[in-house]
Design a protein around this motif. Structure first.
Motif, mmCIF file in Angstrom:
data_model
loop_
_atom_site.group_PDB
_atom_site.id
_atom_site.type_symbol
_atom_site.label_atom_id
_atom_site.label_comp_id
_atom_site.label_asym_id
_atom_site.label_seq_id
_atom_site.Cartn_x
_atom_site.Cartn_y
_atom_site.Cartn_z
ATOM 1 N N GLU A 104 0.828 -1.205 0.000
ATOM 2 C CA GLU A 104 0.000 0.000 0.000
ATOM 3 C C GLU A 104 0.865 1.259 0.000
ATOM 4 O OE1 GLU A 104 -3.263 0.456 -0.218
ATOM 5 O OE2 GLU A 104 -3.607 -1.689 -0.494
ATOM 6 N N LYS A 136 2.419 1.699 -3.428
ATOM 7 C CA LYS A 136 1.370 2.162 -4.340
ATOM 8 C C LYS A 136 1.095 3.652 -4.137
ATOM 9 C CE LYS A 136 -3.492 1.237 -5.465
ATOM 10 N NZ LYS A 136 -4.665 0.400 -5.115
ATOM 11 N N GLN A 137 1.039 4.074 -2.878
ATOM 12 C CA GLN A 137 0.792 5.473 -2.569
ATOM 13 C C GLN A 137 1.966 6.344 -3.011
ATOM 14 O OE1 GLN A 137 -2.046 6.510 -1.491
ATOM 15 N NE2 GLN A 137 -1.581 8.669 -1.121
ATOM 16 N N GLN A 158 4.110 5.685 -5.456
ATOM 17 C CA GLN A 158 4.108 5.780 -6.925
ATOM 18 C C GLN A 158 3.030 6.751 -7.410
ATOM 19 O OE1 GLN A 158 7.244 4.324 -7.305
ATOM 20 N NE2 GLN A 158 6.352 3.975 -9.302
ATOM 21 N N LYS A 159 1.921 6.704 -6.702
ATOM 22 C CA LYS A 159 0.844 7.621 -7.072
ATOM 23 C C LYS A 159 1.266 9.072 -6.866
ATOM 24 C CE LYS A 159 -3.921 8.843 -5.862
ATOM 25 N NZ LYS A 159 -5.053 8.570 -4.948
ATOM 26 N N LEU A 160 1.884 9.340 -5.701
ATOM 27 C CA LEU A 160 2.350 10.705 -5.410
ATOM 28 C C LEU A 160 3.459 11.130 -6.375
ATOM 29 C CD1 LEU A 160 2.433 10.568 -1.506
ATOM 30 C CD2 LEU A 160 0.768 11.763 -2.941
ATOM 31 N N GLY A 178 3.871 10.029 -9.435
ATOM 32 C CA GLY A 178 3.235 10.288 -10.738
ATOM 33 C C GLY A 178 2.554 11.648 -10.752
ATOM 34 N N GLU A 179 1.871 11.941 -9.616
ATOM 35 C CA GLU A 179 1.203 13.249 -9.555
ATOM 36 C C GLU A 179 2.238 14.380 -9.567
ATOM 37 O OE1 GLU A 179 -1.075 12.987 -6.021
ATOM 38 O OE2 GLU A 179 -2.702 11.799 -6.906
#
Length: 303
Positions: free
Chosen positions: A234, A237-238, A240-242, A244-245
Motif C-alpha cells: 500500500e 502504491k501510494q 508511486q501515485k504521489l 506520478g502526480e
C-alpha cells in the motif's frame, strides 16, 4: 396431753399432703417423658416397640417396667473408617483412607437390626468397604489419579459408591448421606511406578503445550508478515501515485513556462544540463555547432 394431741393432728395433714405430692410427682415422672429436637424416641412394651416419636415435645407412656423409652440421635453422624487396600480394574493395589456420613431414618428398624451406634458402625464398615471395593474395581488407576482433569473419574466413582451404600444401608434403618476419600495412597512397592507414570503424563502435557505454543507463534508471525507485505504494498502504491502526480505537476509547470517564454525555458534547461554534467574536471570534445555549446563561450555563458 390435750395440747400434744392437737399439735399432732395439725402435723399429720401436712405430712399427708407431702406424701400425696411426692406420689403424684413420682407417678408423673414414670409416665411423662420428653423428646429433644436432636433425637428420636421409641416406646417399647416388654421389649417390643409400640410407638415411634419423631417430633420433639412432652409425651405420656405407661410406667416402667411396662413401657420404656429408647432414644436415638437423629443428627448426621460421621463414620471414620479404617484404611482399606483395594484393587483397581487394571489390578493395581491402592490404599484408601475415607470417611462416611449417615443418619437414622427408621428408628424401629435401626433398634431391631443394629441396636446402637457401635452396631451401626459395624454394619456401615461392611456397607462402605464392599461398595467401595466393587466400584473402585470398575476403574483403572489412571482414571482415579491423573494430572489430566478431563480423564479423572474419582468423583464419579465416589458418587456410585454412595448410591450403592444407600441401597444396602436401608435395611438397617440408616441413610448414607455421603462418602469421601481423604487419602488415596499406594503400597511402597507401587509408588515408584505410579510416580514415574505421573511424571511421563506431565512431560507429555508439557510437550503438547509447547507444540501448541510454537504453532500459535508461527501463526502470529505469518499473520504479521502478511500484514507487513500488505502495508508495504500500500505504501509503494501510494508513493508511486504521489510520484506520478508530482511528475505530472512538473510537466505541467514546465509546459506553462515554455509557453510563456520559450527562449528563457531553453536557457534554464541548458543551465540544468551544465550543472549536472560539467564541473572543474570535465573536458568536453564536441563539434562547434553542438547545441550544448550554444550558451558557452570561453568557459562562460554567452548571450
Amino acid at each position: 396431753m390435750s395440747v400434744k394431741m392437737s399439735e399432732t393432728l395439725k402435723i399429720k395433714p401436712k405430712i399427708l399432703v407431702g406424701v400425696i405430692l411426692g406420689l403424684v410427682l413420682l407417678t408423673l415422672n414414670l409416665i411423662i417423658y420428653t423428646v429433644d429436637t436432636t433425637e428420636y424416641a421409641v416406646v417399647t412394651q416388654f421389649g417390643n416397640p409400640v410407638n415411634t416419636v419423631l417430633q420433639p415435645g412432652l409425651r405420656i407412656k405407661l410406667p416402667e417396667p411396662i413401657q420404656s423409652v429408647q432414644r436415638f440421635d437423629n443428627r448426621v453422624q460421621i463414620y471414620e473408617a479404617e484404611p482399606l487396600e483395594l484393587l483397581t480394574s487394571d489390578k493395581k493395589s491402592v490404599k484408601v483412607d475415607y470417611y462416611g456420613t449417615w443418619r437414622i431414618t427408621d428408628p424401629v428398624t435401626y433398634m431391631k437390626t443394629v441396636k446402637d451406634k457401635v452396631g451401626a458402625e459395624a454394619r456401615l464398615q461392611d456397607v462402605f468397604s464392599s461398595s467401595l471395593g466393587v466400584k473402585l474395581g470398575q476403574y483403572n488407576l489412571d482414571e482415579l489419579i491423573s494430572v489430566d482433569t478431563n480423564k479423572l473419574k474419582l468423583n464419579a466413582m465416589m458418587q456410585d459408591t454412595v448410591r450403592k451404600s444407600k441401597e444396602k444401608a436401608k435395611e438397617y434403618g440408616i441413610e448414607v448421606v455421603d462418602a469421601q476419600i481423604k487419602v488415596l495412597n499406594f503400597p511402597e512397592a507401587n509408588k515408584q511406578s505410579v510416580f514415574a507414570r505421573m511424571k511421563a503424563e506431565r512431560e507429555q502435557m508439557a510437550k503438547k503445550y509447547r507444540s501448541e505454543g510454537s504453532e500459535e507463534a508461527a501463526k502470529i508471525r505469518a499473520d504479521a508478515e502478511k500484514e507487513q507485505k500488505i502495508l508495504l504494498s500500500e505504501a509503494y502504491k501510494q508513493a508511486q501515485k504521489l510520484k506520478g502526480e508530482g511528475d505530472a505537476e512538473a510537466i505541467k509547470i514546465y509546459g506553462e513556462a515554455f509557453q510563456k517564454d520559450s527562449k528563457f525555458y531553453e536557457f534554464t534547461r541548458a543551465l540544468e544540463t551544465y550543472e549536472k554534467t560539467i564541473d572543474e574536471k570535465t573536458t568536453l570534445v564536441l563539434p562547434s555547432n553542438s547545441e550544448i555549446l550554444k550558451y558557452l563561450e570561453n568557459g562562460k555563458v554567452g548571450k
